[in-house]
Design an enzyme around this catalytic site. Structure first.
Site, short mmCIF file in Angstrom:
data_model
loop_
_atom_site.label_atom_id
_atom_site.label_comp_id
_atom_site.label_asym_id
_atom_site.label_seq_id
_atom_site.Cartn_x
_atom_site.Cartn_y
_atom_site.Cartn_z
N SER A 52 0.83 -1.20 0.00
CA SER A 52 0.00 0.00 0.00
C SER A 52 0.86 1.26 0.00
CB SER A 52 -0.92 0.01 1.22
OG SER A 52 -1.57 1.27 1.34
N ASP A 84 -16.23 1.82 -0.27
CA ASP A 84 -17.39 0.92 -0.24
C ASP A 84 -17.21 -0.28 -1.15
OD1 ASP A 84 -18.86 2.44 1.60
OD2 ASP A 84 -19.71 3.70 0.03
N HIS A 109 -19.48 4.19 7.40
CA HIS A 109 -20.60 4.45 6.49
C HIS A 109 -21.41 3.16 6.43
CE1 HIS A 109 -23.07 5.69 3.23
NE2 HIS A 109 -22.35 5.22 2.24
N ASP A 192 -27.40 9.76 3.17
CA ASP A 192 -26.05 10.13 2.75
C ASP A 192 -25.90 10.01 1.24
OD1 ASP A 192 -23.19 10.70 3.73
OD2 ASP A 192 -22.89 8.96 2.46
#
Length: 340
Positions: A52, A84, A109, A192
């Site tokens: 990463s 997501d 979320h 949202d």
């Protein structure tokens, strides 16, 4: 039912004592969660792939970085701040095999929980802490001694203390300074998505772009069009943020206020409201998440093409040139891609 709002006095950071919090992801939200919690005295680890690009940033910030699987094993509370479209796969492969009964799975979320892309096993507590602002703002406000409000919801509570753990987590982010609002996964997710699509991102950027193009097509200078339809939006939004729409109307000229009240409803008319209801229906019926998930599974060809076209719009070049004339805009940037 009246909405419950909690503040610092209602939350006990001591509930996180002895519990390692694993933050999976180090993007906009992830870096803010990790750094704010660490500054609040919480034991934090960050879960990132070994390759990463965010690993050096997290390590440079003094955080302990593990692989996602290692972080999930180390954390009693595991917070997913991943995109997501990525979170469900990482959960299945890295997190779920390492969850133990009594652990706490948290999300920033409600998308994947509400649309059942992630289905936690029985015995695992589930909660959401969703700051109502981008992570860069969450971090900046915390450093300035302020806070960004957050939404909190409980999805599963086998241990009987999940709300208290969630409130402690939100306090660690600094949200208790501004207000922690209790909601549900469904309400947070659907409102949202609607806000992003119809107003805050989709609606606003489409309105600004249409205004810019209208002026340029009529022969006005692109620089003038940019200032009038894009640059000055922040000035108006700041007035609304400070004291509501009435505060903005008090501050602008009578000419502007009259134009606002008489011409605004002609732009945002009943046809726009009808299309907003259609967008909300797509969210409620699960059509939008299915479309988004399928786009990701297909390699994001359409998404990337739309991104490219948007980035190549002439107003972006004009805006970059105008912002270069105001070097102070680069001071204390919310978004510094080298660090977060």
């Amino acid at each position: 039912m009246a909405l419950r709002i909690f503040y610092d006095k209602d939350a006990d950071l001591g509930r996180l004592e002895g519990r390692t919090v694993a933050i999976l992801g180090y993007g906009s939200q992830g870096h803010a969660h990790a750094l704010n919690l660490k500054a609040s005295g919480v034991d934090v680890v960050v879960g990132l792939r070994k390759d990463s690009s965010s690993r050096p940033k997290a390590e440079a910030a003094g955080l302990r970085v593990l692989t996602p699987a290692e972080a999930a094993r180390a954390g009693r509370i595991v917070m997913l701040t991943l995109p997501d479209e990525v979170a469900a796969r990482v959960y299945r492969e890295e997190v779920e095999p390492n969850l133990a009964e009594g652990d706490y799975l948290a999300v920033a979320h409600g998308f994947n929980i509400h649309y059942e892309q992630i289905v936690p096993p029985p015995g695992v507590n589930v909660f959401m802490v969703a700051p109502k602002g981008p992570g860069h703002t969450v971090r900046q406000n915390y450093e300035q001694g302020r806070g960004v409000p957050a939404l909190v919801a409980v999805g599963a509570d086998p241990s009987g203390d999940t709300l208290e753990i969630a409130l402690a987590y939100a306090k660690g982010l600094g949200a208790g300074r501004a207000g922690i609002l209790e909601t549900t996964f469904r309400e947070e997710t659907e409102t949202d998505l609607f806000g992003e699509q119809a107003v805050l991102c989709g609606g606003l950027t489409a309105l600004m772009t249409a205004g810019y193009e209208t002026l340029v097509e009529a022969g006005y200078a692109p620089e003038m069009a940019y200032f009038e339809t894009i640059h000055e939006v922040k000035l108006i939004v700041d007035l609304i943020y400070e004291g509501g729409i009435a505060n903005m109307r008090y501050s602008v000229s009578n000419t502007a206020e009259y134009g606002d009240l008489t011409r605004g409803p002609r732009v945002i008319d009943q046809g726009v409201r009808k299309r907003m209801r259609e967008i909300l229906g797509e969210i409620q019926r699960g059509e939008f998440p299915r479309e988004f998930i399928l786009e990701n599974q297909a390699g994001n060809a359409s998404f990337n093409a739309m991104r490219r076209r948007a980035a190549e719009h002439p107003m972006e070049e004009v805006g970059a040139r105008l912002r270069a004339l105001m070097p102070w805009l680069a001071e204390n940037r919310l978004v510094d891609r080298s660090r977060n």
